[in-house]
Design an enzyme around this catalytic site. Structure first.
Site, PDB file in Angstrom:
ATOM      1  N   ARG A 149     -28.248   3.327  30.588  1.00  0.00           N
ATOM      2  CA  ARG A 149     -29.172   4.452  30.622  1.00  0.00           C
ATOM      3  C   ARG A 149     -28.329   5.721  30.511  1.00  0.00           C
ATOM      4  NH1 ARG A 149     -30.776   1.091  35.051  1.00  0.00           N
ATOM      5  NH2 ARG A 149     -32.824   0.130  34.738  1.00  0.00           N
ATOM      6  N   LYS A 173     -30.452   2.516  38.786  1.00  0.00           N
ATOM      7  CA  LYS A 173     -31.597   3.069  39.518  1.00  0.00           C
ATOM      8  C   LYS A 173     -31.555   2.630  40.976  1.00  0.00           C
ATOM      9  CE  LYS A 173     -35.032   3.710  35.851  1.00  0.00           C
ATOM     10  NZ  LYS A 173     -36.381   3.324  35.371  1.00  0.00           N
ATOM     11  N   HIS A 245     -31.746   6.302  24.775  1.00  0.00           N
ATOM     12  CA  HIS A 245     -32.366   5.028  25.171  1.00  0.00           C
ATOM     13  C   HIS A 245     -32.495   4.072  23.992  1.00  0.00           C
ATOM     14  CE1 HIS A 245     -33.700   3.819  29.113  1.00  0.00           C
ATOM     15  NE2 HIS A 245     -34.660   3.099  28.596  1.00  0.00           N
ATOM     16  N   ARG A 248     -29.788   1.659  24.048  1.00  0.00           N
ATOM     17  CA  ARG A 248     -30.036   0.623  25.067  1.00  0.00           C
ATOM     18  C   ARG A 248     -31.003  -0.431  24.522  1.00  0.00           C
ATOM     19  NH1 ARG A 248     -30.023  -0.261  30.757  1.00  0.00           N
ATOM     20  NH2 ARG A 248     -32.047  -0.736  31.690  1.00  0.00           N
ATOM     21  N   HIS A 271     -32.452  -4.652  35.177  1.00  0.00           N
ATOM     22  CA  HIS A 271     -33.895  -4.730  35.398  1.00  0.00           C
ATOM     23  C   HIS A 271     -34.186  -5.558  36.652  1.00  0.00           C
ATOM     24  CE1 HIS A 271     -34.924  -4.022  30.870  1.00  0.00           C
ATOM     25  NE2 HIS A 271     -34.737  -2.899  31.529  1.00  0.00           N
ATOM     26  N   TYR A 280     -37.943  -7.114  24.997  1.00  0.00           N
ATOM     27  CA  TYR A 280     -36.898  -7.199  23.980  1.00  0.00           C
ATOM     28  C   TYR A 280     -36.926  -8.510  23.216  1.00  0.00           C
ATOM     29  CZ  TYR A 280     -35.182  -3.059  26.277  1.00  0.00           C
ATOM     30  OH  TYR A 280     -35.095  -1.801  26.811  1.00  0.00           O
TER      31      TYR A 280
END
Length: 299
Positions: A149, A173, A245, A248, A271, A280
């Site tokens: 990110r 995150k 992004h 990514r 994730h 994806y």
């Protein structure tokens, strides 16, 4: 309880108990601010501890009439649910009015991706004769080579680079750390930037450990990374609307199309849920067509 006190308490809860980043806290605050604006527009004004389910349903209608798309509405709803969960935990309210609130149905939009050739064109368009050229090449190689990110990239530290064993440690995150493999192209670009260019630049006090610095020796901003990629897209004549992004997305898509295990990709992307990574698994039509032609007995 008044809105300002409730929002301030919620921000403290997100920071101290949930350990969220400042960007995440700002996003949550923006969502609650919308509910605050709606409550203030009512006569009489509705305080946060007096809101009921009917009020929230009217708020969703109000948000919809503002023209916000379903995905934005769903995100706002997620923030509101977290807000009322906090108030319930703090005994500010005795029941959660958002518990039965339904999210709008949303269709998952497939992210734009770049082909390997398009990524090479963007990297090749970097002017390596300029002082920032080596740094910018390392930025793009790391974005694509590790699937980071943009905030993870700007916060990347020298002390978290383990290039001799081809890994980097990333702060994701919620301040969650993860180890991500890094390939040879990104390692080579990073070493050139760090060992041949960065060592000659002035460095601001307190910024010594950050990998990517501007000419004044300060950590790069997210905005700079966005502008860099927009400029390179214009320079190469790329018609796609891309952002950091996109690299990514491309990293993950190319891994999945190449046969990588989805759980491994989930781990590398950081994730929490495998369902987020499953987006994806989209493959272009020619790839699917080629797969059927090659492997189906009736093709």
């Amino acid at each position: 309880m008044d809105w300002r006190s409730a929002i301030k308490g919620f921000q403290a809860y997100l920071k101290l108990e949930k350990s969220l980043s400042s960007n995440s806290i700002e996003a949550y605050t923006r969502d609650i601010d919308k509910l605050y604006q709606y409550a203030e527009s009512q006569v009489p004004t509705i305080n946060p501890d007096k809101i009921i389910l009917a009020d929230l349903r009217k708020f969703i209608t109000w948000v919809n009439e503002l023209g916000m798309i379903p995905s934005t509405q769903a995100r706002i709803l997620s923030g509101i649910k977290a807000f009322f969960k906090y108030m319930l935990m703090e005994d500010i309210i005795i029941s959660d009015p958002s518990e039965l609130l339904e999210s709008p149905r949303i269709t998952r939009k497939l992210p734009d991706t770049l082909s390997y050739e398009e990524i090479n064109k963007l990297i090749d368009a970097i002017d390596l004769s300029k002082p920032e050229g080596a740094r910018n090449k390392a930025i793009l190689e790391t974005l694509y080579g590790c699937g980071l990110r943009v905030t993870e990239l700007t916060q990347l530290k020298l002390s978290n680079l383990y290039l001799e064993i081809e890994f980097i440690k990333v702060l994701g995150k919620g301040s969650k750390e993860r180890l991500v493999p890094i390939g040879n192209a990104a390692i080579k670009a990073l070493k050139i930037w760090i060992e041949q260019v960065r060592v000659h630049n002035p460095i601001k006090k307190g910024e010594e450990d950050y990998v990517f610095l501007n000419r004044r020796g300060s950590r790069l901003s997210r905005v700079y990374i966005f502008m860099l990629i927009k400029d390179l897209a214009a320079k190469t004549g790329l018609q796609k609307a891309i952002s950091p992004h996109t690299f990514r997305h491309s990293f993950a898509t190319h891994l999945v199309e190449g046969g990588a295990d989805l759980r491994a990709v989930q781990e590398m992307l950081g994730h929490e849920s495998i369902t987020t990574t499953e987006i994806y698994t989209h493959l272009d039509r020619e790839y699917l067509k080629g797969t059927i032609s090659q492997f189906h007995p009736r093709s």
